[in-house]
Design a protein around this motif. Structure first.
Motif, short mmCIF file in Angstrom:
data_model
loop_
_atom_site.label_atom_id
_atom_site.label_comp_id
_atom_site.label_asym_id
_atom_site.label_seq_id
_atom_site.Cartn_x
_atom_site.Cartn_y
_atom_site.Cartn_z
N PRO A 1 0.92 -1.25 0.13
CA PRO A 1 -0.04 0.13 -0.13
C PRO A 1 0.78 1.30 -0.02
O PRO A 1 1.93 1.15 0.33
CB PRO A 1 -0.80 -0.15 1.20
CG PRO A 1 -0.84 -1.64 1.46
CD PRO A 1 0.46 -2.11 0.99
N PRO A 2 0.22 2.48 -0.52
CA PRO A 2 1.17 3.57 -0.41
C PRO A 2 1.87 4.13 0.67
O PRO A 2 1.42 3.76 1.82
CB PRO A 2 -0.12 4.66 -0.69
CG PRO A 2 -1.38 4.20 -0.38
CD PRO A 2 -1.11 2.66 -0.50
N TYR A 3 2.91 4.86 0.43
CA TYR A 3 3.88 5.42 1.35
C TYR A 3 4.48 4.41 2.37
O TYR A 3 5.15 4.83 3.38
CB TYR A 3 2.97 6.42 2.16
CG TYR A 3 1.97 7.31 1.36
CD1 TYR A 3 2.47 8.11 0.22
CD2 TYR A 3 0.57 7.44 1.83
CE1 TYR A 3 1.73 8.79 -0.42
CE2 TYR A 3 -0.08 8.04 1.08
CZ TYR A 3 0.32 8.77 0.04
OH TYR A 3 -0.64 9.72 -0.81
N SER A 4 4.47 3.14 1.95
CA SER A 4 5.25 2.02 2.57
C SER A 4 6.64 2.27 2.25
O SER A 4 7.18 2.63 1.01
CB SER A 4 4.69 0.55 2.28
OG SER A 4 3.43 0.46 2.60
N PRO A 5 7.58 2.11 3.15
CA PRO A 5 8.99 2.20 2.93
C PRO A 5 9.46 1.19 1.85
O PRO A 5 8.90 0.14 1.66
CB PRO A 5 9.69 2.05 4.22
CG PRO A 5 8.57 2.27 5.17
CD PRO A 5 7.33 1.66 4.33
N PHE A 6 10.66 1.46 1.07
CA PHE A 6 10.98 0.68 0.02
C PHE A 6 12.07 -0.20 0.59
O PHE A 6 13.04 0.08 1.35
CB PHE A 6 11.61 1.61 -1.01
CG PHE A 6 12.46 0.85 -2.18
CD1 PHE A 6 11.89 -0.16 -2.75
CD2 PHE A 6 13.66 1.25 -2.16
CE1 PHE A 6 12.52 -0.65 -3.91
CE2 PHE A 6 14.44 0.31 -3.01
CZ PHE A 6 13.86 -0.46 -4.02
N PHE A 7 11.97 -1.55 0.16
CA PHE A 7 12.93 -2.63 0.63
C PHE A 7 13.22 -3.32 -0.50
O PHE A 7 12.56 -3.88 -1.46
CB PHE A 7 12.37 -3.67 1.79
CG PHE A 7 12.27 -3.10 3.00
CD1 PHE A 7 13.02 -3.12 3.86
CD2 PHE A 7 11.14 -2.25 3.13
CE1 PHE A 7 13.17 -2.76 5.17
CE2 PHE A 7 10.82 -1.86 4.58
CZ PHE A 7 11.95 -2.06 5.52
N SER A 8 14.67 -3.21 -1.05
CA SER A 8 15.37 -3.95 -2.29
C SER A 8 15.47 -5.38 -2.13
O SER A 8 16.04 -6.19 -3.12
CB SER A 8 16.34 -3.15 -2.83
OG SER A 8 17.38 -3.19 -1.83
N VAL A 9 15.55 -5.68 -0.58
CA VAL A 9 15.92 -7.17 -0.27
C VAL A 9 14.74 -7.70 0.77
O VAL A 9 14.39 -6.78 1.39
CB VAL A 9 17.19 -6.96 0.29
CG1 VAL A 9 17.63 -8.35 0.74
CG2 VAL A 9 18.30 -6.43 -0.31
N CYS A 10 14.31 -8.90 0.45
CA CYS A 10 13.54 -9.51 1.35
C CYS A 10 13.73 -11.23 1.53
O CYS A 10 14.88 -11.58 0.78
CB CYS A 10 12.28 -9.44 0.53
SG CYS A 10 12.19 -10.49 -0.87
N LEU A 11 13.30 -11.40 2.91
CA LEU A 11 13.68 -13.03 2.92
C LEU A 11 12.82 -14.01 2.41
O LEU A 11 11.54 -13.76 2.47
CB LEU A 11 13.69 -13.02 4.48
CG LEU A 11 14.14 -14.48 5.18
CD1 LEU A 11 15.87 -14.30 5.03
CD2 LEU A 11 13.64 -14.36 6.66
#
Length: 574
Positions: A448-458
């Protein structure tokens, strides 16, 4: 007449103190009496007389220091006059914030910083540099950021550019799972802009705190424990009936964040886990469509749901399952796929007498980077390979309307290719019941909008950190614009609860960032297609990211990690 400006006698002089030198007294120099002119003040007769008299009396060696202290005190008071307002102070996580600063100096350079604490206590930070207007005011909806984590006019830039602070683990998303009792707490502060980038920020001139909730106090939440069905059912306030939804993620456990926001926007939503929650299997094993059929019937038959038609929204593996539900189950009217695959992946799915084998990952195509993060984009086998034909989900059997949301820089797998294949397949069967939204430079996890960006996930299957792809600003564009499109799509095909203003509020609050300059053509594009689209060559080689290395040792490491996570979570596994 006694000299009124002379200092009082020193009482110490009355005692014999040969070792102490008496203080030299300061007296006014003798002045010649001046005749007073009637109707004219002394200052007019001699304009410099008053100043010379005051200077002779009050000027001491400490006077410059006292003046400097006075000036510093005045500057401090002017700093405290700055005010920072952020409204609303309490609101939903998809709502737009209004951030303004008053009381600054004209054209003063300042830095705005946001600090956020997630429900797990993890710290996130963002900052941007601004210049006040001629009146000392600053409005983030009007004024451009000059540098920092973003540039340009970005009213919500301080939110969507939040990143983990220091050594915070980048593999864990900030999206909260327990959303009913704990908000995302954000503090915004304004500081004098540092002269150099390496200089730390000084004391805050002003600050404001806000709370970002994924639920509302009037939201009704029911935990499902009867039978084999697990999850949480969320009802909007009011009598209903409401359009019904099932929401699924592919990373295991219960994730209520999106389902809660959808319920706040007028949808009766079931957050449905299928592994890694309570007494469900701890890891993703072979699945049976009966479990998802039971979930669909629960939503369809609920007295507060406007049935019988419902919708399904899914991300990753959850999108695959949404495709299967629409292809094999009745009364599925709308499907939202966020970076899903057109084949059933990883584990087998039993659909009555039919079994869809899992499209496998080829571990030899997984590469490791120097940072210890793995790139798995090339690892999933080709769904068009005749050897894996039986894994394909028969989308042509579905009567639902499809909304495909794609991040073109998804590095989890080739979701853009899979969406193009799906569009071509549906068109070949005479279908026009689809819309494709394709976002350049957006990654895998579109929240959803304005969620922080993560280029790596588990990765929940491999148990290791993997690349998700995407670029910060472009990914923010995808999250904000796609959320607005999702709400419009679901209301179009499922209807909406009459009299509710939540939908209009949600659409008004979704303001996308300015187009990122690094995108092709200088602007973001969203491709909406409901016509034939030729699938690009899915065997074309991709340029590997910098710093990546591929070796047998790396592939051995991923296999070892996979064995370790299976042993840890499933004692009966291999």
């Amino acid at each position: 007449m006694a000299n009124l400006w002379a200092p009082p006698p020193d009482p110490g002089q009355a005692r014999a103190c040969p070792a102490v030198t008496p203080r030299r007294e300061q007296t006014l120099p003798p002045t010649r009496a001046q005749p007073r002119v009637f109707g004219q003040s002394p200052s007019r007769a001699d304009p410099g007389a008053v100043w010379r008299t005051a200077q002779a009396v009050f000027w001491t060696p400490r006077t410059p220091l006292l003046l400097r202290r006075s000036m510093s005190t005045s500057a401090l008071l002017s700093q405290k006059a700055a005010t920072l307002t952020v409204t609303p102070k309490t609101g939903l996580a998809d709502e737009l914030l209004d951030i303004k600063v008053e009381g600054l100096g004209p054209r003063e350079r300042v830095t705005l910083r946001a600090l956020a604490v997630s429900y797990r206590g993890r710290l996130f930070r963002s900052l941007a540099h601004y210049e006040a207007d001629g009146r000392g005011g600053l409005d983030l909806a009007r004024d451009r950021a000059l540098g920092g984590d973003f540039t340009g006019v970005e009213p919500m830039g301080l939110l969507w550019s939040l990143t983990p602070v220091g050594s915070e683990n980048p593999c864990f998303s900030q999206m909260p799972r327990g959303v009913m009792k704990t908000p995302l707490k954000v503090e915004v502060t304004v500081h004098h802009a540092p002269q150099q980038p390496a200089v730390p920020l000084g004391q805050a001139l002003a600050s404001a705190q806000v709370q970002r909730w994924f639920s509302s106090p009037d939201l009704r939440r029911a935990r499902l424990q009867a039978g084999r069905l697990r999850g949480v059912f969320l009802l909007p306030p009011g009598d209903g009936p409401f359009p019904g939804l099932t929401d699924m993620f592919g990373d295991g456990g219960l994730n209520e964040s999106r389902a809660s926001l959808l319920a706040c926007r007028g949808f009766a939503t079931l957050a449905l886990p299928f592994f890694g929650y309570e007494d469900l299997p701890p890891i993703m094993k072979d699945l049976n469509l009966d479990y998802f059929e039971e979930a669909a019937k629960f939503v369809q038959s609920h007295p507060k749901v406007k049935g019988p038609n419902i919708g399904v929204i899914g991300s990753g593996k959850g999108a695959e399952l949404a495709f299967s539900m629409a292809s094999f189950l009745p009364n599925i009217a709308a499907v939202v796929s966020i970076n899903g695959c057109i084949s059933n992946t990883t584990t087998a799915l039993t659909c009555g007498r039919l079994i869809l084998p899992g499209l496998p990952f080829n571990l030899d195509k997984i590469s490791a980077m120097d940072s210890g993060v793995y790139d798995i984009k090339e690892a999933l086998e080709d769904p068009l390979d005749p050897a894996y034909r039986e894994s394909r989900i028969p989308l042509e059997k579905a009567s639902a309307h499809f909304l495909f949301i794609v991040g073109e820089d998804d590095r989890h797998w080739k979701s853009s290719v899979y969406a193009d294949i799906a569009v071509k397949h549906l068109t070949e069967h005479g279908k026009t019941n689809f819309t494709l939204l394709s976002y350049p430079n957006a990654g895998h996890r579109i929240d959803p909008p304005y969620s922080p960006f993560f280029s790596v996930c588990l990765d929940p299957v491999l148990g290791v950190p993997v690349l998700g792809g995407g670029q910060l600003k472009a990914h923010a564009v995808a999250q904000i614009e796609s959320w607005k499109k999702i709400l419009e799509f679901l209301h179009l095909h499922l209807g909406k609860h009459l009299g509710s203003t939540l939908h209009r509020q949600a659409l008004a609050s979704c303001t996308p960032p300015a187009a990122p300059p690094q995108l092709p053509g200088g602007e973001q594009r969203a491709c909406e297609r409901n016509e034939a689209a030729a699938a690009p060559s899915h065997n074309a080689p991709l340029t590997p990211p910098g710093g990546r290395r591929e070796s047998t040792a790396a592939r051995g490491g991923i296999r070892g990690a996979l064995r370790e996570v299976r042993t840890r979570t499933d004692p009966g596994g291999p």
